[in-house]
Scaffold this active site. Sequence first.
Site, PDB file in Angstrom:
ATOM      1  N   ARG A 101     -25.860  -1.674   1.944  1.00  0.00           N
ATOM      2  CA  ARG A 101     -26.370  -0.321   2.122  1.00  0.00           C
ATOM      3  C   ARG A 101     -26.244   0.102   3.587  1.00  0.00           C
ATOM      4  O   ARG A 101     -25.930   1.252   3.877  1.00  0.00           O
ATOM      5  CB  ARG A 101     -27.825  -0.242   1.667  1.00  0.00           C
ATOM      6  CG  ARG A 101     -27.998  -0.475   0.155  1.00  0.00           C
ATOM      7  CD  ARG A 101     -29.451  -0.382  -0.245  1.00  0.00           C
ATOM      8  NE  ARG A 101     -29.676  -0.659  -1.666  1.00  0.00           N
ATOM      9  CZ  ARG A 101     -29.846  -1.868  -2.180  1.00  0.00           C
ATOM     10  NH1 ARG A 101     -29.791  -2.939  -1.417  1.00  0.00           N
ATOM     11  NH2 ARG A 101     -30.085  -2.010  -3.473  1.00  0.00           N
ATOM     12  N   ASP A 105     -36.985  -1.387  -6.296  1.00  0.00           N
ATOM     13  CA  ASP A 105     -36.932  -2.853  -6.209  1.00  0.00           C
ATOM     14  C   ASP A 105     -38.210  -3.468  -6.770  1.00  0.00           C
ATOM     15  O   ASP A 105     -38.185  -4.541  -7.386  1.00  0.00           O
ATOM     16  CB  ASP A 105     -36.756  -3.283  -4.742  1.00  0.00           C
ATOM     17  CG  ASP A 105     -35.714  -2.423  -4.064  1.00  0.00           C
ATOM     18  OD1 ASP A 105     -34.562  -2.838  -3.958  1.00  0.00           O
ATOM     19  OD2 ASP A 105     -36.056  -1.281  -3.683  1.00  0.00           O
ATOM     20  N   ARG A 112     -37.851  -3.511 -10.386  1.00  0.00           N
ATOM     21  CA  ARG A 112     -36.970  -4.631 -10.779  1.00  0.00           C
ATOM     22  C   ARG A 112     -37.758  -5.944 -10.766  1.00  0.00           C
ATOM     23  O   ARG A 112     -37.646  -6.769 -11.677  1.00  0.00           O
ATOM     24  CB  ARG A 112     -35.785  -4.729  -9.808  1.00  0.00           C
ATOM     25  CG  ARG A 112     -34.780  -3.608  -9.995  1.00  0.00           C
ATOM     26  CD  ARG A 112     -33.681  -3.616  -8.941  1.00  0.00           C
ATOM     27  NE  ARG A 112     -32.667  -2.615  -9.273  1.00  0.00           N
ATOM     28  CZ  ARG A 112     -31.927  -1.970  -8.394  1.00  0.00           C
ATOM     29  NH1 ARG A 112     -32.057  -2.210  -7.097  1.00  0.00           N
ATOM     30  NH2 ARG A 112     -31.036  -1.087  -8.785  1.00  0.00           N
ATOM     31  N   HIS A 131     -35.179  -1.290   1.956  1.00  0.00           N
ATOM     32  CA  HIS A 131     -34.543  -1.217   0.622  1.00  0.00           C
ATOM     33  C   HIS A 131     -33.121  -1.730   0.843  1.00  0.00           C
ATOM     34  O   HIS A 131     -32.196  -0.973   1.094  1.00  0.00           O
ATOM     35  CB  HIS A 131     -34.549   0.216   0.098  1.00  0.00           C
ATOM     36  CG  HIS A 131     -33.699   0.400  -1.138  1.00  0.00           C
ATOM     37  ND1 HIS A 131     -33.902  -0.305  -2.299  1.00  0.00           N
ATOM     38  CD2 HIS A 131     -32.617   1.189  -1.379  1.00  0.00           C
ATOM     39  CE1 HIS A 131     -32.998   0.055  -3.200  1.00  0.00           C
ATOM     40  NE2 HIS A 131     -32.197   0.947  -2.662  1.00  0.00           N
TER      41      HIS A 131
END
Length: 318
Positions: free
Chosen positions: A94, A154, A157, A181
């Site tokens: 990212r 997240d 998840r 993140h």
Amino acid sequence: VAELSGHLAKVAIVGAGSVGATLAYACLIRGVAHTVALYDISASKVEAEVLDLRHGLQFVPRADVVGSDDVSVCAGADVIAVTAGAKQRPGQTRLDLAATNVDLCRQLIPRLLEVAPDAVIVMVTNPVDVLTLAALQLSALPPQRVLGTGTVLDSSRLRDLVARHVGVAVQNVHAFVVGEHGDSEFPLWSSASVGSVPLRQFSLAGRPALGPEDEQRIAHEVVTAAERIIRGKGATNYAIGLAGARVIEAIIKDENRVLPVTSLLSGHDDLGQVCLSLPAVVNRSGVQAVLDVSMSEEERDLLSRSAAAVRAVAESLL
Ligand code: 2OP
């Protein structure tokens, strides 16, 4: 229909790519706002997405969908969610997207604020922590009004994996992924719980308890989840759309909901000037407060490493 201090709420979504369109879809299905506005530089793309979304309005709580390649479509929005920008390709992190997407923010943020000066800004584009700081600096708004979806996704998840392992509903797992993140994020195992039972003491008869090796495996699965999805289908969109809609709903409906959004951390002088995710109270003002979460020494150490990773990229660009 969400009402907001006497008027009907409007959310403007910037970027009609797969994340923007899915976010719009999730907002409609959840009845988050009365008006969902989509803005994208591609007129044909935005028109197509608006038509497709409009054709489903019969089946969702009352709302309207508008869209344009002109930023004025965002006028008067209560929340602006930014999803536009370069996206990760297989093998990219990212943070690799930072320079391109910070440049995009430089152009976008002032124009968005011109038409929607009272909006709370929710960054979704990656690297979301760097871009939240960029949006904050470029907008000169009070820090509460600029946040990012951060590790809401997240954490979801994480909860899914824990729930499957221990055999309870995902809604009964209370656990947060915090920090960037991105690759330096980590779960707060020391405070995770199921119902009110600390996760590390939890076990149901006939089910495996969650041991240290499971913790490591699950943490790794969470950190690498997006990469796996990107390899398989090119991008992630459904869960980030739902997570983003959840954040927007907490703002529009003034919910005081605790969510691990990205915000400017104050009261953490040791971490420096950085935007990261920690559980925070989200309401109409944006991020009302960041919680003072209890952490083990190891978790504190991981948080400062995560802050350093994000700070290094942010400082090179902002
Ligand atoms: C995700 O975690 C790629 O940041 C996006 O799904």
